[in-house]
Design an enzyme around this catalytic site. Structure first.
Site, PDB file in Angstrom:
ATOM      1  N   ARG A 123     -45.677  -6.002  23.135  1.00 56.25           N
ATOM      2  CA  ARG A 123     -45.722  -7.376  23.682  1.00 56.25           C
ATOM      3  C   ARG A 123     -46.427  -8.367  22.765  1.00 56.25           C
ATOM      4  NH1 ARG A 123     -46.459  -4.448  28.414  1.00 56.25           N
ATOM      5  NH2 ARG A 123     -44.556  -4.434  29.633  1.00 56.25           N
ATOM      6  N   LYS A 145     -40.547 -19.797  13.835  1.00 53.26           N
ATOM      7  CA  LYS A 145     -39.289 -19.218  14.323  1.00 53.26           C
ATOM      8  C   LYS A 145     -39.109 -17.836  13.695  1.00 53.26           C
ATOM      9  CE  LYS A 145     -36.342 -23.251  15.137  1.00 53.26           C
ATOM     10  NZ  LYS A 145     -35.093 -23.909  14.704  1.00 53.26           N
ATOM     11  N   GLU A 187     -33.180 -26.637   0.312  1.00 59.50           N
ATOM     12  CA  GLU A 187     -33.984 -26.978   1.502  1.00 59.50           C
ATOM     13  C   GLU A 187     -35.058 -28.004   1.139  1.00 59.50           C
ATOM     14  OE1 GLU A 187     -32.970 -26.036   4.322  1.00 59.50           O
ATOM     15  OE2 GLU A 187     -31.935 -24.125   4.069  1.00 59.50           O
ATOM     16  N   LYS A 229     -42.330 -29.975   6.015  1.00 63.59           N
ATOM     17  CA  LYS A 229     -41.988 -29.083   7.129  1.00 63.59           C
ATOM     18  C   LYS A 229     -43.159 -28.965   8.101  1.00 63.59           C
ATOM     19  CE  LYS A 229     -39.765 -25.425   9.167  1.00 63.59           C
ATOM     20  NZ  LYS A 229     -38.900 -24.288   9.056  1.00 63.59           N
ATOM     21  N   GLU A 239     -38.648 -27.594  18.921  1.00 65.41           N
ATOM     22  CA  GLU A 239     -37.375 -28.263  18.641  1.00 65.41           C
ATOM     23  C   GLU A 239     -36.807 -28.993  19.850  1.00 65.41           C
ATOM     24  OE1 GLU A 239     -34.959 -26.184  15.794  1.00 65.41           O
ATOM     25  OE2 GLU A 239     -33.226 -27.382  16.306  1.00 65.41           O
ATOM     26  N   ARG A 243     -37.811 -32.025  15.276  1.00 68.60           N
ATOM     27  CA  ARG A 243     -37.576 -30.812  14.478  1.00 68.60           C
ATOM     28  C   ARG A 243     -36.089 -30.608  14.178  1.00 68.60           C
ATOM     29  NH1 ARG A 243     -40.523 -24.860  14.850  1.00 68.60           N
ATOM     30  NH2 ARG A 243     -39.289 -23.936  13.198  1.00 68.60           N
ATOM     31  N   ASN A 247     -32.212 -29.727  10.477  1.00 65.17           N
ATOM     32  CA  ASN A 247     -30.857 -29.171  10.378  1.00 65.17           C
ATOM     33  C   ASN A 247     -29.927 -30.033   9.537  1.00 65.17           C
ATOM     34  OD1 ASN A 247     -31.119 -26.802  12.036  1.00 65.17           O
ATOM     35  ND2 ASN A 247     -31.415 -28.203  13.745  1.00 65.17           N
ATOM     36  N   HIS A 250     -26.883 -28.700   7.699  1.00 65.57           N
ATOM     37  CA  HIS A 250     -26.631 -27.321   8.119  1.00 65.57           C
ATOM     38  C   HIS A 250     -25.397 -27.155   9.006  1.00 65.57           C
ATOM     39  CE1 HIS A 250     -30.443 -26.618   6.247  1.00 65.57           C
ATOM     40  NE2 HIS A 250     -30.401 -25.329   6.527  1.00 65.57           N
ATOM     41  N   HIS A 254     -23.135 -24.398   7.624  1.00 72.69           N
ATOM     42  CA  HIS A 254     -22.842 -23.171   8.390  1.00 72.69           C
ATOM     43  C   HIS A 254     -21.348 -22.987   8.578  1.00 72.69           C
ATOM     44  CE1 HIS A 254     -27.066 -22.716  10.322  1.00 72.69           C
ATOM     45  NE2 HIS A 254     -26.947 -22.017   9.211  1.00 72.69           N
ATOM     46  N   HIS A 267     -26.451 -19.621   0.803  1.00 69.54           N
ATOM     47  CA  HIS A 267     -26.903 -20.566   1.826  1.00 69.54           C
ATOM     48  C   HIS A 267     -27.237 -21.914   1.179  1.00 69.54           C
ATOM     49  CE1 HIS A 267     -28.598 -22.022   5.521  1.00 69.54           C
ATOM     50  NE2 HIS A 267     -29.755 -22.277   4.933  1.00 69.54           N
TER      51      HIS A 267
HETATM   52  N1  NAD Z   1     -37.448 -18.793  10.457  1.00 69.48           N
HETATM   53  C1  NAD Z   1     -37.009 -19.926   9.942  1.00 69.48           C
HETATM   54  O1  NAD Z   1     -37.441 -21.025  10.329  1.00 69.48           O
HETATM   55  C2  NAD Z   1     -35.993 -19.869   8.855  1.00 69.48           C
HETATM   56  C3  NAD Z   1     -35.663 -21.029   8.134  1.00 69.48           C
HETATM   57  C4  NAD Z   1     -34.746 -20.926   7.076  1.00 69.48           C
HETATM   58  C5  NAD Z   1     -34.174 -19.691   6.772  1.00 69.48           C
HETATM   59  N2  NAD Z   1     -34.502 -18.592   7.501  1.00 69.48           N
HETATM   60  C6  NAD Z   1     -33.931 -17.280   7.188  1.00 69.48           C
HETATM   61  O2  NAD Z   1     -34.356 -16.924   5.884  1.00 69.48           O
HETATM   62  C7  NAD Z   1     -33.445 -15.969   5.366  1.00 69.48           C
HETATM   63  C8  NAD Z   1     -33.192 -16.266   3.904  1.00 69.48           C
HETATM   64  O3  NAD Z   1     -34.415 -16.131   3.220  1.00 69.48           O
HETATM   65  P1  NAD Z   1     -34.505 -16.063   1.627  1.00 69.48           P
HETATM   66  O4  NAD Z   1     -33.637 -17.102   1.050  1.00 69.48           O
HETATM   67  O5  NAD Z   1     -35.929 -16.021   1.280  1.00 69.48           O
HETATM   68  O6  NAD Z   1     -33.761 -14.702   1.289  1.00 69.48           O
HETATM   69  P2  NAD Z   1     -34.262 -13.173   1.222  1.00 69.48           P
HETATM   70  O7  NAD Z   1     -35.423 -12.943   2.097  1.00 69.48           O
HETATM   71  O8  NAD Z   1     -33.066 -12.341   1.429  1.00 69.48           O
HETATM   72  O9  NAD Z   1     -34.749 -13.033  -0.273  1.00 69.48           O
HETATM   73  C9  NAD Z   1     -33.805 -13.203  -1.299  1.00 69.48           C
HETATM   74  C10 NAD Z   1     -33.871 -12.096  -2.338  1.00 69.48           C
HETATM   75  O10 NAD Z   1     -34.996 -12.303  -3.163  1.00 69.48           O
HETATM   76  C11 NAD Z   1     -35.727 -11.095  -3.339  1.00 69.48           C
HETATM   77  N3  NAD Z   1     -37.115 -11.509  -3.530  1.00 69.48           N
HETATM   78  C12 NAD Z   1     -37.974 -11.962  -2.605  1.00 69.48           C
HETATM   79  N4  NAD Z   1     -39.099 -12.369  -3.191  1.00 69.48           N
HETATM   80  C13 NAD Z   1     -38.953 -12.158  -4.516  1.00 69.48           C
HETATM   81  C14 NAD Z   1     -39.767 -12.413  -5.633  1.00 69.48           C
HETATM   82  N5  NAD Z   1     -40.948 -12.994  -5.516  1.00 69.48           N
HETATM   83  N6  NAD Z   1     -39.303 -12.076  -6.855  1.00 69.48           N
HETATM   84  C15 NAD Z   1     -38.051 -11.532  -7.000  1.00 69.48           C
HETATM   85  N7  NAD Z   1     -37.230 -11.287  -5.974  1.00 69.48           N
HETATM   86  C16 NAD Z   1     -37.683 -11.614  -4.740  1.00 69.48           C
HETATM   87  C17 NAD Z   1     -35.451 -10.326  -2.091  1.00 69.48           C
HETATM   88  O11 NAD Z   1     -35.600  -8.957  -2.310  1.00 69.48           O
HETATM   89  C18 NAD Z   1     -34.012 -10.698  -1.783  1.00 69.48           C
HETATM   90  O12 NAD Z   1     -33.126  -9.852  -2.477  1.00 69.48           O
HETATM   91  C19 NAD Z   1     -32.197 -16.032   6.244  1.00 69.48           C
HETATM   92  O13 NAD Z   1     -32.163 -14.883   7.040  1.00 69.48           O
HETATM   93  C20 NAD Z   1     -32.436 -17.258   7.121  1.00 69.48           C
HETATM   94  O14 NAD Z   1     -31.851 -17.130   8.397  1.00 69.48           O
HETATM   95  C21 NAD Z   1     -35.398 -18.666   8.524  1.00 69.48           C
END
Ligand code: NAD
Length: 367
Positions: A123, A145, A187, A229, A239, A243, A247, A250, A254, A267
């Site tokens: 929990r 989030k 972003e 942010k 949101e 907030r 988007n 997006h 998307h 992305h």
């Molecule tokens: N929670 C939120 O508010 C929010 C907002 C935007 C995106 N997201 C989510 O974020 C995700 C995308 O995140 P991302 O773009 O960070 O991708 P990711 O987490 O997949 O990382 C991208 C790649 O980089 C590698 N990596 C990470 N750190 C590294 C480093 N320092 N050096 C070398 N390689 C490294 C990872 O192994 C991976 O292969 C999606 O799932 C998306 O839905 C969430």
């Protein structure tokens, strides 16, 4: 960089939490000591690529604790209920209990998955976000989030679960491949468009230094972009209003990613094309001049981000199909498409007044 040089900003949400910018991985243990007297056990959730690069540095500060690493393979598909269940099994085997603290060491995938795990394990247990991608540092680690995906939709099973702190070490970005940098840049440029004209101009001025990864300029960019942010989520954690502006780009992005089955489009590329489509739509609505649209296109292109679909796909996408796909957008309400549109550069608004022909025209501008 020493702990003394790190900056602290605060997310002033229902449960406020600090965001440490420029905080060395090695110093996280010292911070935990100062904050959590009763802490004994830590679970570090990460992937093998990141662990190889950074586990040793993080571990240095954690020697007084019992800690375990839980490894998750790379990739968006790991944000799943199956992986959550496997993490739960592994955590129980390590003797995790309600007093365990989770460190999410990685990009947005790890942050979302480990964050969701922390939100539901017994929990809810304590969580610290340690973002290692640009996208995670300026965006996903901030705002609370967390989620896993469902086969029918991304981030469908999730929660608002703010961490106790976000610990951002800029040096982890040194190893990030440029393609991943681009996802974060899209972003960050979006943040500038929504809320910070100065940041937009900074991107224009500092193109060369950012591309050469000048550490001081990078630091400034990450600080300024994360501050946007933090400002926005502090005003509207759940949101209900402002907030939603995050988007921007997006809804278009998307739809394009879905149409292309998430293949051949990152992305960041989807967001970049989405920002251009939204800018054209804003122009059609009289909210932006053509000169401003061109300025946005020039900036995105200067960082290698696409401004037209033809730059990334030879398929000849059908704008009608893309328009239909926008019907599934989570923001829509009562059958109406709700879109975020820029208003000049440095401001954005929620618009419920866009007609299908107007949206179709915007798609045509980016084909
Ligand atoms: N929670 C939120 O508010 C929010 C907002 C935007 C995106 N997201 C989510 O974020 C995700 C995308 O995140 P991302 O773009 O960070 O991708 P990711 O987490 O997949 O990382 C991208 C790649 O980089 C590698 N990596 C990470 N750190 C590294 C480093 N320092 N050096 C070398 N390689 C490294 C990872 O192994 C991976 O292969 C999606 O799932 C998306 O839905 C969430």
């Amino acid at each position: 960089m020493s702990l003394l040089e790190c900056q602290k900003i605060e997310v002033t949400a229902a449960k406020p939490y600090p965001v440490f910018l420029g905080a060395p991985l090695e110093a996280l243990g010292e911070y935990l000591h100062s904050q959590f007297k009763e802490l004994e056990h830590i679970l570090i959730i990460t992937n093998p690529v990141i662990a190889k690069l950074y586990a040793e540095r993080l571990q240095k500060g954690l020697m007084d604790y019992r800690f375990d690493f839980l490894f998750v393979p790379s990739g968006e598909s790991e944000k799943s209920l199956d992986r959550l269940s496997q993490l739960t099994t592994a955590a129980l085997r390590c003797g995790a209990d309600r007093h365990t603290l989770v460190i999410a060491l990685g990009g947005g995938v790890i942050g979302d998955l480990a964050g969701f795990f922390a939100s539901v394990f017994m929990r809810g247990i304590r969580l610290i976000q340690v973002p290692t991608t640009l996208l995670a540092q300026v965006d996903s680690s901030l705002g609370g989030k967390v989620a896993v995906n469902h086969p029918i939709g991304k981030n469908i099973i999730g929660a608002f679960y703010p961490p106790l702190a976000v610990w951002t070490d800029f040096t982890t970005l040194d190893s990030l491949p440029w393609e991943e940098v681009e996802n974060g840049l899209a972003e960050s440029i979006k943040h500038a468009l929504i809320d910070d004209l100065d940041l937009f101009e900074f991107f224009e001025r500092q193109e060369e230094s950012l591309k050469q990864r000048n550490p001081l300029i990078w630091r400034e960019m990450v600080v300024r972009s994360s501050s946007v942010k933090v400002r926005i989520v502090s005003q509207d954690e759940r949101e209900q209003g402002v907030r939603a502006l995050l988007n921007l780009g997006h809804s278009f992005g998307h739809a394009l990613e879905t149409e292309m089955n998430y293949r051949g489009v990152t992305h960041g590329q989807g967001v970049s094309i989405g920002l251009v489509a939204a800018a054209h739509l804003a122009n059609a609505k009289g909210q932006m001049t053509l000169a401003e649209v061109d300025r946005i296109k020039l900036l995105l292109n200067s960082y290698g981000l696409p401004i037209k679909i033809s730059e990334i796909s030879m398929e000849g996408q059908d704008p009608q199909v893309l328009l239909q796909l926008m019907k599934a957008d989570k923001k829509n309400h009562g059958g109406r498409k709700i879109l975020i549109l820029p208003q000049g550069i440095g401001q954005a608004v929620v618009s419920k007044e866009c007609t299908d022909p107007e949206i179709l025209d915007a798609w045509k501008q980016v084909l």
